[in-house]
Design a protein around this motif. Structure first.
Motif, PDB file in Angstrom:
ATOM      1  N   THR A   1       0.836  -1.207   0.000  1.00  0.00           N
ATOM      2  CA  THR A   1       0.000   0.000   0.000  1.00  0.00           C
ATOM      3  C   THR A   1       0.869   1.255   0.000  1.00  0.00           C
ATOM      4  O   THR A   1       0.622   2.189  -0.771  1.00  0.00           O
ATOM      5  CB  THR A   1      -0.931   0.003   1.224  1.00  0.00           C
ATOM      6  OG1 THR A   1      -1.732  -1.183   1.186  1.00  0.00           O
ATOM      7  CG2 THR A   1      -1.823   1.220   1.238  1.00  0.00           C
TER       8      THR A   1
ATOM      9  N   TYR B   1       1.167   4.175  -3.225  1.00  0.00           N
ATOM     10  CA  TYR B   1       0.984   5.628  -3.156  1.00  0.00           C
ATOM     11  C   TYR B   1       2.263   6.376  -3.532  1.00  0.00           C
ATOM     12  O   TYR B   1       2.203   7.456  -4.125  1.00  0.00           O
ATOM     13  CB  TYR B   1       0.460   6.047  -1.783  1.00  0.00           C
ATOM     14  CG  TYR B   1      -0.995   5.712  -1.643  1.00  0.00           C
ATOM     15  CD1 TYR B   1      -1.965   6.490  -2.275  1.00  0.00           C
ATOM     16  CD2 TYR B   1      -1.418   4.589  -0.933  1.00  0.00           C
ATOM     17  CE1 TYR B   1      -3.303   6.166  -2.180  1.00  0.00           C
ATOM     18  CE2 TYR B   1      -2.759   4.272  -0.839  1.00  0.00           C
ATOM     19  CZ  TYR B   1      -3.700   5.063  -1.466  1.00  0.00           C
ATOM     20  OH  TYR B   1      -5.028   4.745  -1.388  1.00  0.00           O
TER      21      TYR B   1
ATOM     22  N   ARG C   1      -1.234   7.602   4.638  1.00  0.00           N
ATOM     23  CA  ARG C   1      -0.825   6.339   4.018  1.00  0.00           C
ATOM     24  C   ARG C   1       0.672   6.319   3.731  1.00  0.00           C
ATOM     25  O   ARG C   1       1.316   5.274   3.825  1.00  0.00           O
ATOM     26  CB  ARG C   1      -1.633   6.110   2.756  1.00  0.00           C
ATOM     27  CG  ARG C   1      -3.082   5.779   3.055  1.00  0.00           C
ATOM     28  CD  ARG C   1      -3.855   5.519   1.770  1.00  0.00           C
ATOM     29  NE  ARG C   1      -5.155   4.954   2.060  1.00  0.00           N
ATOM     30  CZ  ARG C   1      -6.262   5.660   2.195  1.00  0.00           C
ATOM     31  NH1 ARG C   1      -6.233   6.966   2.074  1.00  0.00           N
ATOM     32  NH2 ARG C   1      -7.413   5.068   2.434  1.00  0.00           N
TER      33      ARG C   1
END
Length: 183
Positions: A109, A113, A174
Motif C-alpha cells: 500500500t 501511493y 498512508r
C-alpha cells in the motif's frame, strides 16, 4: 508509433488509478488490473530502452539529474510494487508457494501511493514533450494566446483537483503508514 506508445502509457496510468480503487473493485479485479498494468509497463520499458544507456550521463545538469532521480525512483518503486504484488496475490499468482503477511500488504500500500506520486512527477517532467508530439499529431501549427490560456487554466484546475484529492484520500497518512479506521 509514438501515438501508440502514448496510448499504452495512458492506459497504464489509468490502470494505476483504477487499481487504487481496491475497495470498490475487489481483490480479483485489483490483481487483474495490476497484472495488465505491469505488462504495459514492461512494454514502456522496452520502448524506452535507450534511456537505460543514458543513466550514467548528464548528472551535472540540474534538470537532467532531477529527471533521472525521479525516473529511477519510479523504477525502484515499481519493482517493489511488483515484488509485493506477487507475494500478496491471492488469485492471479495463487499457485506460487508464497505467504502473505500484514507487513507485506502494508508495504504494498505504501509503495502504491509512492508510485502514484512518482508517476505524477514523471508525467510532469515529460509534459512538454508529450504536448509537442500531440500538437504535431493533431496538426496544430500556430500559437494562439486564447487556446494557450484555456489549456493552461484547465491544467491548473486538474492539478488543483489532484492535490485536493490527495488530501481527501488522506494520502499523507498512508505515506507515513499510519493506521486509520477508514474503509
Amino acid at each position: 508509433m509514438f501515438l501508440f506508445r502514448l496510448f499504452l502509457d495512458f492506459m497504464a496510468a489509468c490502470l494505476l488509478l483504477a487499481a487504487l480503487a481496491y475497495d470498490w473493485l475487489g481483490n480479483v479485479a485489483h490483481e487483474v488490473i495490476g497484472t495488465v498494468m505491469f505488462l504495459l509497463l514492461i512494454a514502456h520499458g522496452i520502448f524506452n530502452r535507450r534511456w537505460y544507456g543514458t543513466i550514467v550521463k548528464g548528472w551535472r545538469e540540474p534538470r537532467r539529474a532531477v529527471s533521472k532521480t525521479i525516473t529511477l525512483s519510479l523504477l525502484m518503486t515499481m519493482l517493489a510494487l511488483v515484488v509485493t504484488s506477487v507475494i500478496i496475490f491471492q488469485a492471479v499468482f495463487s499457485f506460487l508457494p508464497l505467504t502473505s503477511t500484514p507487513t507485506s500488504r502494508q508495504i504494498h500500500t505504501l509503495v502504491a501511493y509512492l508510485v502514484l506520486l512518482a508517476v505524477g512527477a514523471h508525467l510532469g517532467l515529460h509534459w512538454s514533450m508529450i504536448m509537442g508530439n500531440v500538437r504535431r499529431w493533431s496538426g496544430v501549427t500556430g500559437s494562439s494566446k486564447p487556446r494557450t490560456f484555456v489549456l493552461r487554466a484547465a491544467a491548473a484546475v486538474i492539478a488543483a483537483y489532484g492535490i485536493h484529492s490527495l488530501n481527501v484520500l488522506n494520502v499523507g497518512s498512508r505515506l507515513f503508514m499510519r493506521m486509520t479506521l477508514e474503509f
